[in-house]
Design an enzyme around this catalytic site. Structure first.
Site, PDB file in Angstrom:
ATOM      1  N   CYS A 140       0.847  -1.189   0.000  1.00  0.00           N
ATOM      2  CA  CYS A 140       0.000   0.000   0.000  1.00  0.00           C
ATOM      3  C   CYS A 140       0.888   1.247   0.000  1.00  0.00           C
ATOM      4  O   CYS A 140       1.753   1.399   0.860  1.00  0.00           O
ATOM      5  CB  CYS A 140      -0.893  -0.027   1.235  1.00  0.00           C
ATOM      6  SG  CYS A 140      -1.661   1.539   1.631  1.00  0.00           S
ATOM      7  N   GLU A 141       0.681   2.107  -0.957  1.00  0.00           N
ATOM      8  CA  GLU A 141       1.522   3.305  -1.043  1.00  0.00           C
ATOM      9  C   GLU A 141       1.192   4.332   0.038  1.00  0.00           C
ATOM     10  O   GLU A 141       1.956   5.258   0.251  1.00  0.00           O
ATOM     11  CB  GLU A 141       1.413   3.943  -2.427  1.00  0.00           C
ATOM     12  CG  GLU A 141       0.078   4.547  -2.755  1.00  0.00           C
ATOM     13  CD  GLU A 141       0.020   5.096  -4.177  1.00  0.00           C
ATOM     14  OE1 GLU A 141      -0.697   6.090  -4.368  1.00  0.00           O
ATOM     15  OE2 GLU A 141       0.667   4.551  -5.083  1.00  0.00           O
ATOM     16  N   HIS A 142       0.085   4.160   0.732  1.00  0.00           N
ATOM     17  CA  HIS A 142      -0.284   5.110   1.778  1.00  0.00           C
ATOM     18  C   HIS A 142       0.313   4.760   3.139  1.00  0.00           C
ATOM     19  O   HIS A 142       0.580   5.657   3.937  1.00  0.00           O
ATOM     20  CB  HIS A 142      -1.808   5.195   1.911  1.00  0.00           C
ATOM     21  CG  HIS A 142      -2.479   5.662   0.664  1.00  0.00           C
ATOM     22  ND1 HIS A 142      -3.689   5.165   0.240  1.00  0.00           N
ATOM     23  CD2 HIS A 142      -2.090   6.560  -0.273  1.00  0.00           C
ATOM     24  CE1 HIS A 142      -4.023   5.748  -0.895  1.00  0.00           C
ATOM     25  NE2 HIS A 142      -3.074   6.597  -1.228  1.00  0.00           N
ATOM     26  N   HIS A 143       0.490   3.460   3.415  1.00  0.00           N
ATOM     27  CA  HIS A 143       0.957   3.040   4.739  1.00  0.00           C
ATOM     28  C   HIS A 143       2.183   2.142   4.703  1.00  0.00           C
ATOM     29  O   HIS A 143       2.691   1.757   5.754  1.00  0.00           O
ATOM     30  CB  HIS A 143      -0.165   2.306   5.478  1.00  0.00           C
ATOM     31  CG  HIS A 143      -1.403   3.120   5.606  1.00  0.00           C
ATOM     32  ND1 HIS A 143      -2.489   2.963   4.778  1.00  0.00           N
ATOM     33  CD2 HIS A 143      -1.717   4.138   6.451  1.00  0.00           C
ATOM     34  CE1 HIS A 143      -3.426   3.834   5.105  1.00  0.00           C
ATOM     35  NE2 HIS A 143      -2.982   4.564   6.109  1.00  0.00           N
TER      36      HIS A 143
ATOM     37  N   CYS B 147      -3.312  -2.683   5.886  1.00  0.00           N
ATOM     38  CA  CYS B 147      -3.482  -1.317   6.401  1.00  0.00           C
ATOM     39  C   CYS B 147      -4.862  -1.113   7.000  1.00  0.00           C
ATOM     40  O   CYS B 147      -5.037  -0.242   7.854  1.00  0.00           O
ATOM     41  CB  CYS B 147      -3.185  -0.279   5.321  1.00  0.00           C
ATOM     42  SG  CYS B 147      -4.212  -0.420   3.851  1.00  0.00           S
TER      43      CYS B 147
ATOM     44  N   HIS C  37      -6.151  -6.089   2.733  1.00  0.00           N
ATOM     45  CA  HIS C  37      -5.204  -5.008   2.969  1.00  0.00           C
ATOM     46  C   HIS C  37      -4.847  -4.935   4.440  1.00  0.00           C
ATOM     47  O   HIS C  37      -5.715  -4.665   5.277  1.00  0.00           O
ATOM     48  CB  HIS C  37      -5.807  -3.679   2.504  1.00  0.00           C
ATOM     49  CG  HIS C  37      -5.988  -3.606   1.021  1.00  0.00           C
ATOM     50  ND1 HIS C  37      -5.244  -2.755   0.237  1.00  0.00           N
ATOM     51  CD2 HIS C  37      -6.804  -4.282   0.179  1.00  0.00           C
ATOM     52  CE1 HIS C  37      -5.613  -2.910  -1.031  1.00  0.00           C
ATOM     53  NE2 HIS C  37      -6.555  -3.829  -1.081  1.00  0.00           N
TER      54      HIS C  37
ATOM     55  N   GLN D 274      -4.808  -0.550  -5.007  1.00  0.00           N
ATOM     56  CA  GLN D 274      -5.376  -1.649  -5.795  1.00  0.00           C
ATOM     57  C   GLN D 274      -6.088  -1.157  -7.042  1.00  0.00           C
ATOM     58  O   GLN D 274      -6.022  -1.798  -8.093  1.00  0.00           O
ATOM     59  CB  GLN D 274      -6.326  -2.468  -4.915  1.00  0.00           C
ATOM     60  CG  GLN D 274      -6.873  -3.696  -5.602  1.00  0.00           C
ATOM     61  CD  GLN D 274      -7.686  -4.557  -4.670  1.00  0.00           C
ATOM     62  OE1 GLN D 274      -7.408  -4.634  -3.479  1.00  0.00           O
ATOM     63  NE2 GLN D 274      -8.709  -5.198  -5.204  1.00  0.00           N
TER      64      GLN D 274
END
Length: 192
Positions: A82-85, A153, A151, A123
């Site tokens: 995940c590019e956010h977390h 996250c 996920h 995703q």
């Protein structure tokens, strides 16, 4: 001048060491002494898709074929970040295409999924990137991609929902335009 992969590895290792220190741990204690190097090596592996390109992956494995019926590869395992977390999401992709005079080697579809999954991702974008790439490689009459993933996250932090899964789809050409073709694909990839 750009850093070499070895120099990048050393920089990433130093950053992991700093993170461990910021967490209040001693990066020199026995259990953590080699962790920065191992974490840097793992991150390079988990993001190796940035170093890959489609021409090398396909490697000329495009073959003439008179088949114009649906080709499906289901249950392709995928592991992404995940590019956010910077936490993993894990799932499977189902990929189909409708050939127009050419087919691609079977393993290449899984390798294309891996190339895009082994990058920092969401995703929704992963699904689209796979579909567009398969379309460009095969020049198919249609491409369909469905990804189902869990996920970490949202499982380990945030809403902490252990049993939720995200499903995304991408339809190009006849899969988007023809509801019967789309329905056939979705039926064939549905769980028994």
């Amino acid at each position: 001048m750009r850093d070499t992969p070895l120099q990048k590895g050393i920089i990433v290792e130093e950053q992991y060491r700093a993170i461990i220190q910021q967490l209040g741990e001693d990066p020199d204690r026995e259990g953590l002494a080699r962790t920065p190097a191992r974490a840097a090596k793992a991150m390079r592996f988990l993001t190796q898709g940035y170093e890959q390109d489609i021409d090398t992956i396909v490697n000329g494995a495009i073959f003439e074929s008179s088949n114009d019926e649906m080709v499906i590869v289901r249950d392709i395992e995928l592991y992404s970040m995940c590019e956010h977390h910077l936490l993993p999401f894990i799932g499977r992709a189902h990929v189909a295409y409708l050939p127009q005079g050419k087919v691609v080697g079977l393993s290449k579809i899984s390798r294309i999924v891996d190339m895009f999954a082994r990058r920092l991702q969401i995703q929704e974008n992963l699904t689209k990137q796979i579909g567009e790439c398969i379309q460009s490689v095969t020049n198919a009459a249609g491409v369909a991609v469905v990804i189902e993933a869990k996920h970490l996250c949202s499982m380990m932090r945030g809403v902490e929902k252990q049993n939720s899964a995200m499903v995304t789809s991408m339809m190009i050409g006849r899969f988007r335009e023809d509801s019967r073709t789309r329905a056939e694909f979705l039926e064939l990839v549905r769980r028994p």
